[in-house]
Design a protein around this motif. Structure first.
Motif, mmCIF file in Angstrom:
data_model
loop_
_atom_site.group_PDB
_atom_site.id
_atom_site.type_symbol
_atom_site.label_atom_id
_atom_site.label_comp_id
_atom_site.label_asym_id
_atom_site.label_seq_id
_atom_site.Cartn_x
_atom_site.Cartn_y
_atom_site.Cartn_z
ATOM 1 N N GLY A 106 0.774 -1.242 0.000
ATOM 2 C CA GLY A 106 0.000 0.000 0.000
ATOM 3 C C GLY A 106 0.803 1.288 0.000
ATOM 4 N N ALA A 107 2.128 1.188 -0.171
ATOM 5 C CA ALA A 107 2.951 2.405 -0.048
ATOM 6 C C ALA A 107 3.508 2.880 -1.388
ATOM 7 N N LEU A 108 2.848 2.477 -2.501
ATOM 8 C CA LEU A 108 3.438 2.731 -3.816
ATOM 9 C C LEU A 108 3.723 4.181 -4.122
ATOM 10 N N LEU A 109 2.883 5.097 -3.636
ATOM 11 C CA LEU A 109 3.056 6.510 -3.984
ATOM 12 C C LEU A 109 4.353 7.058 -3.390
ATOM 13 N N GLN A 110 4.504 6.917 -2.087
ATOM 14 C CA GLN A 110 5.745 7.398 -1.466
ATOM 15 C C GLN A 110 6.938 6.623 -2.005
ATOM 16 N N GLU A 111 6.740 5.334 -2.260
ATOM 17 C CA GLU A 111 7.852 4.517 -2.776
ATOM 18 C C GLU A 111 8.315 5.020 -4.139
ATOM 19 N N LYS A 112 7.348 5.387 -4.995
ATOM 20 C CA LYS A 112 7.756 5.840 -6.337
ATOM 21 C C LYS A 112 8.421 7.211 -6.260
ATOM 22 N N ILE A 113 7.885 8.085 -5.415
ATOM 23 C CA ILE A 113 8.492 9.425 -5.271
ATOM 24 C C ILE A 113 9.928 9.290 -4.758
ATOM 25 N N VAL A 114 10.104 8.470 -3.744
ATOM 26 C CA VAL A 114 11.429 8.312 -3.132
ATOM 27 C C VAL A 114 12.404 7.636 -4.115
ATOM 28 N N ALA A 115 11.936 6.589 -4.791
ATOM 29 C CA ALA A 115 12.833 5.863 -5.717
ATOM 30 C C ALA A 115 13.279 6.755 -6.874
ATOM 31 N N THR A 116 12.362 7.589 -7.370
ATOM 32 C CA THR A 116 12.730 8.432 -8.522
ATOM 33 C C THR A 116 13.531 9.658 -8.093
ATOM 34 N N ALA A 117 13.620 9.908 -6.791
ATOM 35 C CA ALA A 117 14.453 11.010 -6.286
ATOM 36 C C ALA A 117 15.799 10.459 -5.807
ATOM 37 N N SER A 118 16.213 9.328 -6.375
ATOM 38 C CA SER A 118 17.452 8.651 -5.945
ATOM 39 C C SER A 118 18.370 8.412 -7.142
ATOM 40 N N ASP A 119 19.654 8.460 -6.883
ATOM 41 C CA ASP A 119 20.605 8.129 -7.954
ATOM 42 C C ASP A 119 20.447 6.676 -8.388
ATOM 43 N N GLN A 120 20.078 5.831 -7.434
ATOM 44 C CA GLN A 120 20.007 4.397 -7.727
ATOM 45 C C GLN A 120 18.894 3.749 -6.935
ATOM 46 N N MET A 121 18.149 2.844 -7.590
ATOM 47 C CA MET A 121 17.161 2.053 -6.842
ATOM 48 C C MET A 121 17.551 0.576 -6.890
ATOM 49 N N VAL A 122 17.611 -0.024 -5.724
ATOM 50 C CA VAL A 122 17.917 -1.455 -5.618
ATOM 51 C C VAL A 122 16.694 -2.160 -5.062
ATOM 52 N N VAL A 123 16.257 -3.212 -5.754
ATOM 53 C CA VAL A 123 15.138 -4.021 -5.247
ATOM 54 C C VAL A 123 15.684 -5.258 -4.562
ATOM 55 N N ILE A 124 15.070 -5.589 -3.434
ATOM 56 C CA ILE A 124 15.429 -6.813 -2.706
ATOM 57 C C ILE A 124 14.209 -7.723 -2.722
ATOM 58 N N ALA A 125 14.415 -8.990 -3.092
ATOM 59 C CA ALA A 125 13.253 -9.864 -3.248
ATOM 60 C C ALA A 125 13.647 -11.322 -3.133
ATOM 61 N N ASP A 126 12.696 -12.148 -2.712
ATOM 62 C CA ASP A 126 12.907 -13.590 -2.782
ATOM 63 C C ASP A 126 12.688 -14.022 -4.236
#
Ligand SMILES: O=C(CO)[C@H](O)[C@H](O)COP(=O)(O)O
Length: 260
Positions: A106-126
């Protein structure tokens, strides 16, 4: 303790622990939301306590902010941080191009704003989050509560012209009430089974009145750290075109596993 974790939780833990090593002294770091991101926050808290590293964390939800403070991370807002060196977050699905579905938590909005305001986005996943084609996981779309049924009708109409298999949309609920995001909005989950053209879909969805944001992250993620239940991790870097394998040891640290 780590011995009590399910294989999926072990996989999430090792991905998070490996990615926590990317954080360096002095960085400004976006902190994702969800169970994998919670492992990351705990692992970073451990690095603060054990190694004394200092960095500022920008959380993507009130849940993450609370946990980050609890484990000793300095929490600042995105406005205070200005721009971020790195964001590390979970995902519900990722494909070979590192396009993502996010927002299961449920946090997609803040997540997208924060990720696009970053030099790099790293995803962690199983490893179970890896897919050929996005869409088996329902795609979250955040809408404002005012007139949400009209937004839903327009969404369903728009889906008719898109390359998808299913077209059902459901309002996310929290018991018998609509689920509210941190911004007080609703979430419509789109049950599409298969998204043939995620890039086109991401653009079309955001043009519908009432839609605030959708959970498709296209050309945002740079790297994915994939965890396996046996401690193996794989780091895929889309820009460098590399895939590296590594192993992460499980630790018996009561502080890390305290609240699990
Ligand atoms: O997008 C998210 C939250 O909005 C999460 O990153 C996503 O749902 C994955 O969650 P988990 O790590 O619990 O599997």
């Amino acid at each position: 303790m780590s011995g009590d974790l399910s294989p999926i939780d072990k996989a999430k833990f090792v991905a998070a622990r490996r990615a926590a090593e990317f954080v360096e002294d002095g960085m400004r770091v976006g902190l994702g939301t969800g169970s994998t991101a919670a492992w990351l926050v705990r692992c970073l808290g451990e690095r603060v306590r054990e190694e004394g590293i200092r960095f500022r964390g920008v959380p993507t939800s009130t849940r993450t902010a609370e946990l980050a403070r609890e484990v000793g991370i300095e929490v600042v807002s995105l406005e205070e941080a200005g721009w971020l060196d790195l964001t590390i977050d979970g995902a519900d699905e990722f494909d070979g191009e590192l396009s993502l579905i996010k927002g299961g938590g449920g946090a997609l909005l803040q997540e997208k704003i924060v990720a696009t305001a970053s030099d790099q986005m790293v995803v962690i996943a199983d490893a179970a989050k890896s897919v050929e084609t996005l869409g088996a996981f329902p795609l979250p779309v955040e809408v404002i509560p005012f007139g949400w049924t009209a937004s839903q009708a327009l969404l369903e109409e728009a889906l008719v012209s898109m390359d998808v298999l299913g077209r059902q949309t459901t309002l996310r609920m929290n018991g018998d009430q609509p689920y509210h995001t941190d911004e007080g909005n609703y979430i419509l989950d789109l049950h599409l089974s298969r998204i043939g053209n995620p890039r086109q879909m991401a653009l079309i969805l955001n043009q519908i009145p009432g839609v605030v944001e959708n959970g498709l992250f296209i050309d945002i993620c740079d790297k994915v750290v994939i965890g396996y239940g046996d401690g193996k991790v794989e780091v895929r870097d889309i820009n460098a075109g590399t895939v590296d394998e590594d192993r992460v040891d499980f630790v018996e640290d009561d502080n890390l596993f305290r609240d699990v």
